[in-house]
Motif scaffolding. Structure first.
Motif, PDB file in Angstrom:
ATOM      1  N   ARG A 148       0.848  -1.176   0.000  1.00 25.65           N
ATOM      2  CA  ARG A 148       0.000   0.000   0.000  1.00 25.65           C
ATOM      3  C   ARG A 148       0.889   1.232   0.000  1.00 25.65           C
ATOM      4  O   ARG A 148       2.017   1.225   0.469  1.00 25.65           O
ATOM      5  CB  ARG A 148      -0.873   0.037   1.262  1.00 25.65           C
ATOM      6  N   GLY A 149       0.360   2.322  -0.519  1.00 32.07           N
ATOM      7  CA  GLY A 149       1.058   3.590  -0.453  1.00 32.07           C
ATOM      8  C   GLY A 149       0.620   4.361   0.771  1.00 32.07           C
ATOM      9  O   GLY A 149      -0.303   3.969   1.483  1.00 32.07           O
ATOM     10  N   PRO A 150       1.301   5.488   1.060  1.00 28.39           N
ATOM     11  CA  PRO A 150       0.894   6.314   2.184  1.00 28.39           C
ATOM     12  C   PRO A 150      -0.495   6.875   1.957  1.00 28.39           C
ATOM     13  O   PRO A 150      -0.976   6.948   0.831  1.00 28.39           O
ATOM     14  CB  PRO A 150       1.968   7.415   2.237  1.00 28.39           C
ATOM     15  N   SER A 151      -1.134   7.291   3.037  1.00 28.26           N
ATOM     16  CA  SER A 151      -2.541   7.660   2.973  1.00 28.26           C
ATOM     17  C   SER A 151      -2.780   9.135   2.707  1.00 28.26           C
ATOM     18  O   SER A 151      -3.890   9.621   2.887  1.00 28.26           O
ATOM     19  CB  SER A 151      -3.232   7.276   4.292  1.00 28.26           C
ATOM     20  N   SER A 152      -1.777   9.886   2.293  1.00 31.34           N
ATOM     21  CA  SER A 152      -1.959  11.309   2.054  1.00 31.34           C
ATOM     22  C   SER A 152      -2.816  11.533   0.807  1.00 31.34           C
ATOM     23  O   SER A 152      -2.962  10.662  -0.038  1.00 31.34           O
ATOM     24  CB  SER A 152      -0.599  11.994   1.873  1.00 31.34           C
ATOM     25  N   ARG A 153      -3.361  12.731   0.689  1.00 33.23           N
ATOM     26  CA  ARG A 153      -4.174  13.078  -0.476  1.00 33.23           C
ATOM     27  C   ARG A 153      -3.306  13.058  -1.719  1.00 33.23           C
ATOM     28  O   ARG A 153      -2.165  13.490  -1.704  1.00 33.23           O
ATOM     29  CB  ARG A 153      -4.794  14.460  -0.288  1.00 33.23           C
ATOM     30  N   ALA A 154      -3.888  12.600  -2.825  1.00 24.30           N
ATOM     31  CA  ALA A 154      -3.114  12.449  -4.055  1.00 24.30           C
ATOM     32  C   ALA A 154      -2.588  13.786  -4.563  1.00 24.30           C
ATOM     33  O   ALA A 154      -1.542  13.847  -5.209  1.00 24.30           O
ATOM     34  CB  ALA A 154      -3.984  11.785  -5.124  1.00 24.30           C
ATOM     35  N   ASP A 155      -3.314  14.901  -4.278  1.00 29.36           N
ATOM     36  CA  ASP A 155      -2.917  16.210  -4.800  1.00 29.36           C
ATOM     37  C   ASP A 155      -2.050  16.988  -3.824  1.00 29.36           C
ATOM     38  O   ASP A 155      -1.685  18.133  -4.089  1.00 29.36           O
ATOM     39  CB  ASP A 155      -4.156  17.030  -5.163  1.00 29.36           C
ATOM     40  N   ALA A 156      -1.718  16.397  -2.678  1.00 32.01           N
ATOM     41  CA  ALA A 156      -0.928  17.094  -1.667  1.00 32.01           C
ATOM     42  C   ALA A 156       0.511  16.616  -1.708  1.00 32.01           C
ATOM     43  O   ALA A 156       0.772  15.431  -1.913  1.00 32.01           O
ATOM     44  CB  ALA A 156      -1.516  16.863  -0.275  1.00 32.01           C
ATOM     45  N   PRO A 157       1.473  17.522  -1.501  1.00 27.98           N
ATOM     46  CA  PRO A 157       2.871  17.078  -1.433  1.00 27.98           C
ATOM     47  C   PRO A 157       3.094  16.229  -0.190  1.00 27.98           C
ATOM     48  O   PRO A 157       2.396  16.373   0.816  1.00 27.98           O
ATOM     49  CB  PRO A 157       3.645  18.402  -1.350  1.00 27.98           C
ATOM     50  N   PRO A 158       4.054  15.308  -0.235  1.00 25.24           N
ATOM     51  CA  PRO A 158       4.332  14.475   0.938  1.00 25.24           C
ATOM     52  C   PRO A 158       4.724  15.333   2.132  1.00 25.24           C
ATOM     53  O   PRO A 158       5.440  16.325   1.991  1.00 25.24           O
ATOM     54  CB  PRO A 158       5.496  13.586   0.490  1.00 25.24           C
ATOM     55  N   GLY A 159       4.238  14.945   3.309  1.00 22.89           N
ATOM     56  CA  GLY A 159       4.555  15.680   4.528  1.00 22.89           C
ATOM     57  C   GLY A 159       4.844  14.728   5.672  1.00 22.89           C
ATOM     58  O   GLY A 159       4.869  13.508   5.488  1.00 22.89           O
TER      59      GLY A 159
END
Length: 203
Positions: free
Chosen positions: A8-19
């Motif tokens: 699985r990938g991280p759960s951040s929003r697809a349009d948001a930069p990684p944080g």
């Protein structure tokens, strides 16, 4: 690879930069924080550096670069190979065994690339990366930290006991009774599971 678990990938929003929310940053050891970029290793693994942008963000959050750090797909592949060598070597040391010579050789090749300088700026120690290939130099810092941690004998390298984690940490606690790579993540998961079991009578 056939038979490998789906990641699985991280759960951040697809349009948001990684944080910071995309990573597990609670481990005191830099190299073991890097190991945690693949988390839930004994469950449904989460790949937390699925793209070069995520690797750049992780390095930046750990004081090893900035938003302009050049990270390629090839470097991302090399970073994951380094990460797994650190995990295998750390797992061996946690079992009181010698790491595989191939993993030791890979870590030693990375440490040979160590060209970053530790400088004092504003009263804080910071890594200054070379202008040539700074991202690879940043990963070499991770490799140096891994070698220093695994070979120092300071504290005891352990595997996290949370059922799905399999992360690594150094136990320097009195009595060497620490069980989790991070109390804020794995320790909290176990605490919540124990409370739930106590309430439902399933413990």
């Amino acid at each position: 690879m056939t038979g490998s678990p789906a990641l699985r990938g991280p759960s951040s929003r697809a349009d948001a930069p990684p944080g910071p929310e995309d990573f597990r940053l609670g481990n005191e050891i830099l190299a073991f924080r890097f190991v945690a970029t693949l988390s839930e290793r004994r469950g449904n693994p989460v790949e937390r550096i699925p793209t070069p942008e995520h690797l750049r963000a992780w390095l930046t959050l750990n004081g090893l670069g900035g938003p302009d750090l050049p990270v390629s797909e090839a470097l991302l592949r090399d970073a994951r190979v380094l990460r797994e060598a650190v995990h295998r070597a750390g797992t061996a040391v946690a079992a009181d065994e010698a790491p595989d010579p191939a993993d030791e050789a890979l870590l030693n090749r990375w440490t040979a690339r160590h060209r970053a300088r530790l400088v004092l700026t504003g009263g804080r120690a910071r890594w200054r990366l070379p202008e040539t290939d700074p991202a690879r130099a940043a990963l070499a810092v991770v490799a140096v930290d891994a070698v220093a941690t695994l070979g120092s004998g300071d504290g005891v390298v352990k595997r996290c006991e949370q059922s799905t984690c399999d992360g690594l940490f150094v136990d320097t606690s009195r009595g060497r009774r620490r069980r989790w790579c991070s109390m804020a993540t794995c320790g909290n998961k176990v605490k919540k599971a124990n409370l739930k079991a106590a309430r439902t009578g399933t413990g």
